[in-house]
Scaffold this active site. Sequence first.
Site, mmCIF file in Angstrom:
data_model
loop_
_atom_site.group_PDB
_atom_site.id
_atom_site.type_symbol
_atom_site.label_atom_id
_atom_site.label_comp_id
_atom_site.label_asym_id
_atom_site.label_seq_id
_atom_site.Cartn_x
_atom_site.Cartn_y
_atom_site.Cartn_z
ATOM 1 N N ASN A 9 0.713 -1.595 -0.318
ATOM 2 C CA ASN A 9 0.415 0.167 -0.203
ATOM 3 C C ASN A 9 0.824 1.113 0.022
ATOM 4 O O ASN A 9 1.004 1.248 1.148
ATOM 5 C CB ASN A 9 -0.892 -0.043 1.087
ATOM 6 N N TRP A 10 1.241 1.236 -0.947
ATOM 7 C CA TRP A 10 2.070 2.792 -1.434
ATOM 8 C C TRP A 10 1.680 3.786 -1.072
ATOM 9 O O TRP A 10 2.834 5.265 -0.726
ATOM 10 C CB TRP A 10 2.807 3.211 -2.730
ATOM 11 N N LYS A 11 0.589 4.248 -0.573
ATOM 12 C CA LYS A 11 -0.150 6.125 0.415
ATOM 13 C C LYS A 11 0.107 6.960 -0.661
ATOM 14 O O LYS A 11 -0.327 6.563 -1.647
ATOM 15 C CB LYS A 11 0.030 5.441 1.582
ATOM 16 N N HIS A 94 -9.451 1.341 5.384
ATOM 17 C CA HIS A 94 -7.555 1.612 5.987
ATOM 18 C C HIS A 94 -7.819 2.491 7.014
ATOM 19 O O HIS A 94 -8.868 3.387 6.960
ATOM 20 C CB HIS A 94 -7.361 2.185 4.124
ATOM 21 N N GLY A 235 5.129 1.460 4.929
ATOM 22 C CA GLY A 235 6.894 1.130 4.615
ATOM 23 C C GLY A 235 8.070 0.946 4.057
ATOM 24 O O GLY A 235 8.293 1.026 3.502
HETATM 25 P P1 PGA Z 1 2.842 -0.053 7.466
HETATM 26 O O1 PGA Z 1 1.797 0.296 6.805
HETATM 27 O O2 PGA Z 1 4.048 -1.076 7.228
HETATM 28 O O3 PGA Z 1 4.020 1.436 7.031
HETATM 29 O O4 PGA Z 1 3.272 0.344 9.355
HETATM 30 C C1 PGA Z 1 0.387 -0.807 6.958
HETATM 31 C C2 PGA Z 1 -0.417 -0.011 6.341
HETATM 32 O O5 PGA Z 1 -1.076 0.951 6.150
HETATM 33 O O6 PGA Z 1 -1.123 -0.913 5.639
#
Ligand code: PGA
Length: 251
Positions: A9-11, A94, A235
């Site tokens: 999930n690249w956000k 999410h 991340g």
């Molecule tokens: P993270 O995020 O691996 O940076 O903790 C996970 C997510 O929000 O799907």
Amino acid sequence: MRRPFIAGNWKMNLDRASIGAFCAALRDNPAPSGVRVGVFPPSVYLAEVVAALAATDVVVGAQTCHSERSGAFTGEIAASMVKDVGASHVILGHSERRHVFGESDGDVRLRMTAALAAGLDVILCVGETIAQREAGATAQVVLGQLDAGLAGLEPATVTDRVTVAYEPVWAIGTGHTATPDQAQDVHAQIRARVAHGYGSDVADKLIIQYGGSVKPANVSELMACPDVDGALVGGASLDPNSFDALLRFES
Ligand code: PGA
């Protein structure tokens, strides 16, 4: 046998050049054949990523979509638009959508309906805050979100088109990964709840991802849990080498 599903999930990260390079790395270095891989880029790059990964098995999806088909919803994207550019999946519920943008269980349910109707498969995210965990409310919160998200779906839809991601809010982006025991405990409860509502055939096939500070250093111990079938990674999915290392977890 449940096929492991590791998704990035690249956000709201990366840019056109880095995403292009990332897709080239995914093409050049395919995951082990038993592993299903997904990437969820910012929506402006969806069409490009779909095109860049067309010759691969990598699943491409959006990070959210709206519940309405069209109309005056400035800034939103419809499920049909995600489908129209060739993506196959969408993440819904999410924790950042729930806690930063105020999406309720009802909103998530409406978006589930819209996404599935448009032909998208869904990763439904559920997870408790640290306050909820410390108050002993983890099961109530997580299973409540699960029930709301799955309400009214046919068993075959749950089996074939829904992945659940258990993402404790306190573990997302914090470096505080749930221990394998904590993850397994909640995953087993999710599977039991689905067995109760939909039967053990559906529950046995359901892919349940863990999300929250998954990294190459901890992915193998999490994936070793009997009810952890994959990972939804923020991340550590932003760097092609790190993402590649996640896909090669030890089983
Ligand atoms: P993270 O995020 O691996 O940076 O903790 C996970 C997510 O929000 O799907």
